[in-house]
Design a protein around this motif. Structure first.
Motif: not given
Length: 329
Positions: A166, A171, A175-176, A178-179, A182-183, A189, A193
């Motif tokens: 990312a 990115i 933001q990375a 946060s990603t 989710r992933e 996670r 999160r």
């Protein structure tokens, strides 16, 4: 026992205790860099937090993910209790607290049953009723932490690879994170999160990393937080730094697995040795109860049981110390 036997036993225990003290001092001297490393990590993680506490908005940001309250105060005992409770919640959630509570209650009931059925000496009743639940709670606590640490470190290198890709794609780090929340897979996670939610609500990155580091208390994750903090302060290629960190974490994981495989025989022998005396005593109690009750009803039996317990504890501790190599730091 004759005076010569008492002197010989006392000399034996004195030499043994002196050897244990010398071994502990040598171990402390060998680990002297560890406190310095941890203090440096604490300084890097809390430096910006201390600066932001001077501002008017610090209490609101700190309340985003901190459960500190006035009820806890500054007492050391309450701080120690809160630290362990927060760690259990971090590694096991509410289910971890319930599991420890259920095991403690079950062990109290089991201790009462053992005292009622076996009728040991009166002086051992408090030790059994208090010691057995405490031992079970401590074992459960370490089991939850170790299980979480193994699961976390299994997934964490892949999470770093996701963040690296990312960042290389342009990115931002926030933001990375946060990603990754989710992933990735659990339990990483949930941690990322929580960090991503706090960052989206306006919390500072350094505060989020510091709170997560204190909550998890995993060395490899502390390395990750230090890398982000240093990159934020000094700049540099974050993707390359995280890629090197991912390689180091994978190497540490391989070393841990290899160490576990090489010490499997010693750990198995320790478990077998620790079970055999109790199994033999239980069989004798069933087959020939008057024979084994001499240990509980006579003064010489009490001395024999005390000596056996001390020697068994020391022997198991020494074997476990030699077979369990600490590679978590």
């Amino acid at each position: 026992m004759t005076p010569a036997d008492v002197v010989a036993a006392g000399a034996f225990f004195a030499i043994l205790i002196a050897g244990m003290i010398v071994a502990s001092l040598r171990d402390m001297l060998r680990r002297r860099p560890v406190p310095r490393i941890r203090s440096r990590i604490d300084e890097l993680g809390t430096e910006v937090t201390r600066q932001r506490k001077a501002g008017p908005e610090a209490p609101e940001q700190e309340q985003l993910f901190s459960r500190q309250g006035s009820l806890w105060g500054d007492a050391r005992l309450l701080a120690w209790w809160r630290k362990h409770v927060e760690q259990v919640r971090a590694v096991g959630g509410a289910g971890g607290i319930r599991l420890i509570a259920v095991i403690a209650i079950a062990m109290v009931i089991a201790a009462l049953v053992v005292v009622r059925l076996s009728s040991p000496p009166a002086w051992t009743h408090p030790l059994i009723i208090v010691g057995l639940p405490l031992f079970a709670v401590r074992a459960t606590y370490h089991f939850l932490i170790e299980r979480f640490r193994i699961r976390f470190l299994t997934v964490f290198p892949d999470t770093l690879d996701l963040i690296i890709r990312a960042v290389r794609a342009g990115i931002p780090v926030v933001q990375a994170i946060s990603t990754a929340g989710r992933e990735t897979d659990e339990p990483v996670r949930a941690t990322f999160r929580m960090m991503g939610d706090a960052l989206r609500l306006g919390a500072d990155l350094s505060e989020v990393l510091d709170q997560a580091r204190k909550r998890l208390q995993i060395a490899d994750f502390s390395f990750f937080t230090v890398c982000l903090l240093l990159q934020r302060e000094t700049g540099g290629n974050l993707a390359e730094t995280l890629e090197n960190l991912a390689g180091i974490i994978r190497s540490r994981r391989d070393i841990r697995l290899k160490t576990k495989a090489l010490t499997a025989e010693g750990r198995l022998a320790t478990n077998i040795i620790s079970v055999v005396p109790f199994g033999v005593a239980g069989m004798l109690y069933i087959v020939n109860r008057p024979y084994i009750e001499l240990l509980f009803n006579t003064r010489a039996g009490h001395k024999i049981m005390t000596l056996a317990a001390v020697l068994l504890t020391i022997g198991l501790w020494m074997v476990r110390k030699m077979s369990n190599l600490d590679t978590s730091r």
